[in-house]
Design an enzyme around this catalytic site. Structure first.
Site, mmCIF file in Angstrom:
data_model
loop_
_atom_site.group_PDB
_atom_site.id
_atom_site.type_symbol
_atom_site.label_atom_id
_atom_site.label_comp_id
_atom_site.label_asym_id
_atom_site.label_seq_id
_atom_site.Cartn_x
_atom_site.Cartn_y
_atom_site.Cartn_z
ATOM 1 N N HIS B 36 34.064 -9.632 28.898
ATOM 2 C CA HIS B 36 35.041 -10.885 28.899
ATOM 3 C C HIS B 36 36.368 -10.518 28.248
ATOM 4 O O HIS B 36 37.365 -11.180 28.610
ATOM 5 C CB HIS B 36 34.280 -11.885 27.775
ATOM 6 C CG HIS B 36 33.356 -12.762 28.469
ATOM 7 N ND1 HIS B 36 31.937 -12.099 28.641
ATOM 8 C CD2 HIS B 36 33.280 -14.044 28.735
ATOM 9 C CE1 HIS B 36 31.165 -13.028 29.352
ATOM 10 N NE2 HIS B 36 32.020 -14.307 29.434
ATOM 11 N N LYS B 103 22.307 -17.632 25.110
ATOM 12 C CA LYS B 103 21.428 -18.285 24.151
ATOM 13 C C LYS B 103 22.157 -18.637 23.128
ATOM 14 O O LYS B 103 23.496 -17.971 22.823
ATOM 15 C CB LYS B 103 20.119 -17.443 23.841
ATOM 16 C CG LYS B 103 20.744 -16.199 22.940
ATOM 17 C CD LYS B 103 19.461 -15.446 22.449
ATOM 18 C CE LYS B 103 19.910 -14.180 21.499
ATOM 19 N NZ LYS B 103 20.368 -14.550 20.109
#
Lengths: 288, 191
Positions: B36, B103
């Site tokens: 990222h 999650k």
């Protein structure tokens, strides 16, 4: 079996075969959630996964954690023998995919690729009077470790004072802050007292208790029971989806504190509560 | 249960709502912290075609390489998504990503990005590593393996019926926000 191989087997068991007390606790939680809720669905998936991992001998969770070893040994034994065997076992366990390579150099961001690094695996040695060696391993996941925290009392934002009521308040706060991020339902290890380091150390070692095992101190046992009920009223639920089970258990222990300090360390263990024990006695290896 | 085939159109993704249970099939890409950071700071081209109208999976798998050199996934559940909060909306919009699997949910900035660029957050069951690896049918390609290490590399994988739940949609709906607010209210009563 030589020492390295028996430790390799200990790691394999820890990563792929969830202990009975945890499986039972998760099964009870599944039964307890209402039919058709996301929470019940989560527990169903969890239980299927646990069974599949055991059958296939593959990691329950891909985050096979940091390797934390606790060794109790009789007088005259060499620490080096154990640390060398552990390193070899960790390298082989990584090759066999029982472990993901999880040792990263924080300066270069380089992953060593074999779970070996400075203080990795970490080994706590303790000499005892028995004529046997006990080796315990915990696989501590990173997501759950990130939601662990330490408070110093008093903690004015919650009006938490330097007593068990204050301890209770900060524990509730920590679980609300954690939400589902630590892979709820979690099990909490709490260390009260000590210094910055020893409060965390005490909190972590609680994870070798069995689910449902209460403290021998009646006041602390009372607090554990209270928190088990209270925290499960928060409706955070498995994965933070909402539901009746937010924690599987709460283990608390206390130690002496300096008059000026009052620390409460909270370690959070994900639902994939992985720890195993082996005992070496008269050339025999016994696994729990 | 909704079955979705990747690539996913903007229209299909915008029709999803919080609480929808989805089975995802097609090609997706794993990306964690290092990936990222790279996608925001350097906007690399090598990953663009794999991400367009596809799905990012926050996952650092346990992998196996056969003697002939082929990779497979052994255990591959989601990692905590919150760490990508500073980057996620930029990545979703830059690469036209339609979904993020992870999650724990994500925050306000991501929720805004999902609305703006047409994407959702899919929640997978944390810890269900072996079960989810079963939905991974093929490892097609891997990028940055040497540099980032196994967990942080970009793994381009083909999945079949990957089970997820929509917990953040493109209409500002977030189950995580709801549960947080509710639990905070209950906490006030309990203290």
């Amino acid at each position: 079996m030589d020492l390295k191989d028996s430790i390799l087997e200990l790691i394999r068991r820890a990563s792929t075969d969830l202990s009975e007390d945890v499986v039972k606790s998760l099964s009870d939680a599944y039964e307890n959630e209402d039919e058709g809720t996301p929470a019940r669905g989560v527990f169903k998936t969890i239980l299927e996964n646990v069974e599949m991992a055991k059958d296939k001998s593959t990691p329950i969770c891909q985050d096979t954690g940091s390797l934390l070893f606790y060794i109790d040994f009789p007088e005259g034994e060499s620490e080096k023998k154990y640390s060398e065997a552990i390193e070899l076992a960790a390298i082989e366990a990584t090759k066999k995919q029982y472990l993901r390579p999880n040792a990263v150099d924080p300066v270069t961001s380089k992953n060593s690729g074999n779970n070996i690094g400075v203080n990795a695996p970490y080994i706590h040695f303790h000499q005892w009077d028995k004529d046997e060696v006990r080796i315990r391993v915990m696989l501590k996941g990173g997501g759950s470790e990130n939601v662990g925290t330490q408070y110093k009392l008093p903690f004015p934002p919650l009006k938490a004072g330097r007593d068990l009521e204050g301890v209770r308040k900060v524990i509730i706060d920590a679980v609300v802050n954690a939400q589902g991020l630590g892979c709820a339902p979690g099990t909490l290890g709490i260390g009260i007292g000590g210094d910055r380091i020893t409060s965390y150390a005490l909190s972590k070692i609680q994870f070798f208790r069995k689910i449902g095992e209460r403290s021998s101190d009646p006041k602390i046992a009372e607090l554990e029971k209270d928190l088990n009920e209270t925290l499960n009223k928060l409706q955070i639920g498995p994965m933070g989806f909402g539901g009746k089970t937010t924690v599987l258990d709460v283990f608390i222990s206390s130690q002496a504190r300096h008059p000026a300090t009052f620390f409460v360390a909270i370690s959070y263990m994900c639902w994939a509560f992985r720890r195993k024990t082996m005992v070496l006695k008269n050339g025999e290896v016994i696994y729990d | 249960m909704i079955k979705l085939q990747i690539p996913i159109s903007e229209e299909d993704i915008r029709s999803l709502k919080v609480g929808d249970e989805v089975l995802l099939s097609g090609t997706i890409v794993t990306a964690r912290d290092e990936a990222h950071k790279l996608m925001v700071e350097e906007k690399p081209e090598f990953i663009r075609e794999h991400l367009k109208e596809s799905v990012i999976y926050h996952c650092g798998p346990v992998v196996k390489q056969s003697e002939s050199g082929e990779w497979s996934f052994v255990s591959a559940g989601p990692t905590t998504s919150a760490r990508e909060e500073p980057y996620q909306s930029t990545v979703v919009c830059e690469y036209k990503v339609r979904g993020v699997i992870g999650k724990g949910g994500m925050g306000a900035k991501t929720l805004e990005g999902l609305k703006k660029c047409g994407a959702v957050y899919f929640h997978a069951i944390g810890g269900a590593g072996t079960l989810i690896a079963n939905s991974v049918k093929k490892v097609k390609e891997v990028f940055k393996l040497e540099e980032f290490g196994t967990p942080e590399a970009f793994w381009v994988i083909e999945v079949e019926d990957f089970p997820v739940v929509v917990t953040m949609d493109s209409h500002e709906g977030s189950l995580h926000k709801e549960v947080l607010e509710k639990s905070k209210k209950i906490m006030e009563e309990l203290l």
